[in-house]
Design an enzyme around this catalytic site. Structure first.
Site, mmCIF file in Angstrom:
data_model
loop_
_atom_site.group_PDB
_atom_site.id
_atom_site.type_symbol
_atom_site.label_atom_id
_atom_site.label_comp_id
_atom_site.label_asym_id
_atom_site.label_seq_id
_atom_site.Cartn_x
_atom_site.Cartn_y
_atom_site.Cartn_z
ATOM 1 N N GLU A 90 -43.287 10.980 30.824
ATOM 2 C CA GLU A 90 -42.056 11.220 31.678
ATOM 3 C C GLU A 90 -41.086 11.335 30.515
ATOM 4 O O GLU A 90 -40.748 10.675 29.439
ATOM 5 C CB GLU A 90 -41.894 10.256 32.602
ATOM 6 C CG GLU A 90 -42.766 10.492 33.914
ATOM 7 C CD GLU A 90 -42.468 9.504 34.873
ATOM 8 O OE1 GLU A 90 -42.862 9.626 36.066
ATOM 9 O OE2 GLU A 90 -42.251 8.162 34.364
ATOM 10 N N CYS A 103 -34.014 11.115 27.432
ATOM 11 C CA CYS A 103 -34.467 9.930 27.264
ATOM 12 C C CYS A 103 -35.917 10.094 27.006
ATOM 13 O O CYS A 103 -36.581 10.789 27.643
ATOM 14 C CB CYS A 103 -34.650 9.117 28.498
ATOM 15 S SG CYS A 103 -35.341 7.276 28.414
ATOM 16 N N CYS A 110 -47.936 1.925 27.251
ATOM 17 C CA CYS A 110 -47.260 1.158 26.347
ATOM 18 C C CYS A 110 -48.448 -0.152 26.224
ATOM 19 O O CYS A 110 -48.894 -0.677 27.195
ATOM 20 C CB CYS A 110 -45.951 0.673 26.675
ATOM 21 S SG CYS A 110 -45.198 -0.466 25.342
ATOM 22 N N CYS A 114 -44.758 -5.691 29.124
ATOM 23 C CA CYS A 114 -43.525 -6.319 29.556
ATOM 24 C C CYS A 114 -43.694 -6.630 30.859
ATOM 25 O O CYS A 114 -44.075 -5.920 31.606
ATOM 26 C CB CYS A 114 -42.426 -5.771 28.988
ATOM 27 S SG CYS A 114 -42.203 -5.708 27.261
ATOM 28 N N CYS A 117 -41.763 -4.286 33.579
ATOM 29 C CA CYS A 117 -41.675 -2.958 33.023
ATOM 30 C C CYS A 117 -42.710 -2.128 33.774
ATOM 31 O O CYS A 117 -43.736 -2.451 33.512
ATOM 32 C CB CYS A 117 -41.795 -2.505 31.594
ATOM 33 S SG CYS A 117 -41.492 -0.939 31.043
ATOM 34 N N CYS A 337 -34.188 3.194 34.194
ATOM 35 C CA CYS A 337 -34.829 2.456 33.167
ATOM 36 C C CYS A 337 -36.233 1.710 33.702
ATOM 37 O O CYS A 337 -35.763 0.805 34.694
ATOM 38 C CB CYS A 337 -34.052 1.450 32.492
ATOM 39 S SG CYS A 337 -32.631 2.050 31.493
HETATM 40 N N1 SAH Z 1 -40.144 -0.118 24.513
HETATM 41 C C1 SAH Z 1 -38.864 0.028 24.031
HETATM 42 C C2 SAH Z 1 -38.291 1.081 24.679
HETATM 43 C C3 SAH Z 1 -38.592 1.760 25.976
HETATM 44 S S1 SAH Z 1 -38.028 0.712 27.446
HETATM 45 C C4 SAH Z 1 -38.161 -1.079 24.717
HETATM 46 O O1 SAH Z 1 -38.724 -1.953 25.415
HETATM 47 O O2 SAH Z 1 -37.120 -1.418 24.164
HETATM 48 C C5 SAH Z 1 -36.146 0.866 27.321
HETATM 49 C C6 SAH Z 1 -35.665 -0.080 28.206
HETATM 50 O O3 SAH Z 1 -35.686 -0.136 29.312
HETATM 51 C C7 SAH Z 1 -35.582 -1.390 27.613
HETATM 52 O O4 SAH Z 1 -34.369 -2.022 27.475
HETATM 53 C C8 SAH Z 1 -36.341 -2.060 28.722
HETATM 54 O O5 SAH Z 1 -36.036 -3.417 28.548
HETATM 55 C C9 SAH Z 1 -35.549 -1.492 29.821
HETATM 56 N N2 SAH Z 1 -36.693 -1.468 31.066
HETATM 57 C C10 SAH Z 1 -37.609 -1.637 31.586
HETATM 58 N N3 SAH Z 1 -38.088 -2.132 32.614
HETATM 59 C C11 SAH Z 1 -36.992 -2.290 33.420
HETATM 60 C C12 SAH Z 1 -36.553 -2.107 34.802
HETATM 61 N N4 SAH Z 1 -37.434 -2.540 35.536
HETATM 62 N N5 SAH Z 1 -35.340 -2.177 35.097
HETATM 63 C C13 SAH Z 1 -34.348 -1.838 33.960
HETATM 64 N N6 SAH Z 1 -34.488 -1.933 33.020
HETATM 65 C C14 SAH Z 1 -35.881 -1.828 32.565
HETATM 66 FE FE1 SF4 Z 2 -43.237 -1.147 26.486
HETATM 67 FE FE2 SF4 Z 2 -41.812 -1.196 28.939
HETATM 68 FE FE3 SF4 Z 2 -41.980 -3.248 27.096
HETATM 69 FE FE4 SF4 Z 2 -40.651 -1.358 26.245
HETATM 70 S S1 SF4 Z 2 -40.025 -2.507 28.273
HETATM 71 S S2 SF4 Z 2 -41.931 -2.455 25.242
HETATM 72 S S3 SF4 Z 2 -41.960 0.155 27.468
HETATM 73 S S4 SF4 Z 2 -43.668 -2.394 28.333
#
Ligand code: SAH
Ligand code: SF4
Length: 343
Positions: A90, A103, A110, A114, A117, A337
């Protein structure tokens, strides 16, 4: 098999033409055609017959296919792209006045897993190639040109879609080279940001290999126990070490490192969290983005009240740390995000 044109930097293409004894001016003609004019049809203007033949026989110009487009109320656009092997990623266009930030995704899924996420829940399927990263940008631009002809300016590129960009370093680096190249899209360094969860092997290469591009760290907590739970690779690459590498990244005048802080209700949103975050960052060239957690199907974490987020900001303000509360765009189409999941 043919090489994708969109996997090549200007220098790569120049070198290939030179090694075949062909006229190297075609490199700049092709880059200009496909990246500046952003045309998708074959470039033949001023290109010699020999070159046209060589290019047609050796290079492939296909781009990811747009398989779905979701348009949110606030004009955010989410694209679901289908790649040549059927995998999907996406990409999101985020509106600012009549312009857009884009974006980009760097991986299918990934590996970092996390806890907060949606992308993380799908695991890593594979890395994206440079052509698939650059392709998201070009296809989104083509879509804008057709569908919103008065608003076709894409001003910023952020690597904040699916994937950990530093875990797919070489293709991301080459995509940046193409975006930055004066023969390519010719964007300034300050227009590109890469966000990382703190992947040290990539941070070690940053200063030498992608200098000048903006760095964003997903911080989310100054406390090891909480950060370990949110970002499991914090156990392997602890925050102190991550910060010490970030401190070695050279910054231009007026350039900051962005620290993203995902605010989760009753989890990392207290005054104590805010003070500890401020103490950690107060002597750095830091800019903080507070991101209220965006819920997705199946998560137990909750979004805090705006007032709680504003109180967190107020604490950072007392330490004179520039802080922005990030508005949520596109959440009615799960384009905000952390809501990206292409399974
Ligand atoms: N993998 C990289 C970039 C992609 S995630 C990283 O983790 O930085 C981009 C941003 O989206 C990150 O700051 C992440 O913490 C945020 N993000 C992920 N899940 C989210 C959620 N459920 N609500 C808001 N932001 C989120
Ligand atoms: Fe990967 Fe999501 Fe963690 Fe970013 S926030 S490193 S996309 S698992």
């Amino acid at each position: 098999m043919k090489t994708s044109f969109y996997d090549l930097s200007y220098q790569d293409l120049f070198d290939i033409l030179e090694s075949r004894g062909l006229n190297t001016s075609a490199a700049s003609l092709l880059f200009n055609w496909h990246y500046k004019k952003r045309e998708h049809s074959p470039c033949t203007e001023n290109v010699s017959k020999d070159n046209i033949k060589f290019i047609a026989e050796n290079f492939d110009f296909s781009l990811p296919k747009i398989s779905k487009v979701f348009e949110a109320q606030d004009r955010t656009v989410k694209f679901l792209f289908e790649l040549s092997d059927g995998n999907r990623v996406e990409t999101v266009l985020i509106p600012f006045n009549n312009k857009y930030s884009i974006c980009l995704s760097s991986q299918v899924g990934c590996a970092m897993n996390c806890a907060f996420c949606y992308t993380g829940t799908q695991g890593l399927t594979r890395n994206l190639k440079t052509s698939e990263i650059v392709g998201q940008f070009l296809m989104a631009y083509h879509w804008l040109r057709e569908n919103r002809p008065d608003e076709q300016r894409v001003l910023n590129i952020v690597f904040m879609g699916q994937g950990e960009p530093l875990h797919n370093f070489d293709p991301v680096k080459k995509a940046c080279e193409i975006f930055l190249s004066s023969h390519g899209t010719s964007l300034g360094h300050q227009k590109i940001s890469i966000s990382t969860s703190g992947y040290i092997p990539g941070l070690k290469r940053w200063a030498e290999e992608i200098p000048g591009v903006n760095l964003a760290l997903s911080l989310h907590s100054p406390f090891a126990a909480i950060r370990n739970e949110l970002i499991p690779i914090n156990k392997k690459f602890p925050l102190e070490e991550v910060l010490s590498y970030i401190d070695t990244v050279p910054l231009r005048k007026k350039q900051f490192v962005t620290y993203e802080y995902l605010v989760i209700k009753d989890f990392n949103d207290s005054a104590e969290d805010a003070h500890a975050t401020a103490k950690l960052l107060k002597d750095k060239r830091a800019f903080v983005n507070l991101i209220p957690f965006n819920p997705f199907p199946g998560t137990d974490y909750k979004r805090p009240e705006l007032e709680v987020v504003m109180n967190f900001k107020a604490v950072l303000d007392t330490y004179k740390i520039p802080t922005l509360v990030r508005g949520t765009k596109g959440d009615d189409v799960l384009a905000a995000c952390g809501q990206l999941n292409s399974k």
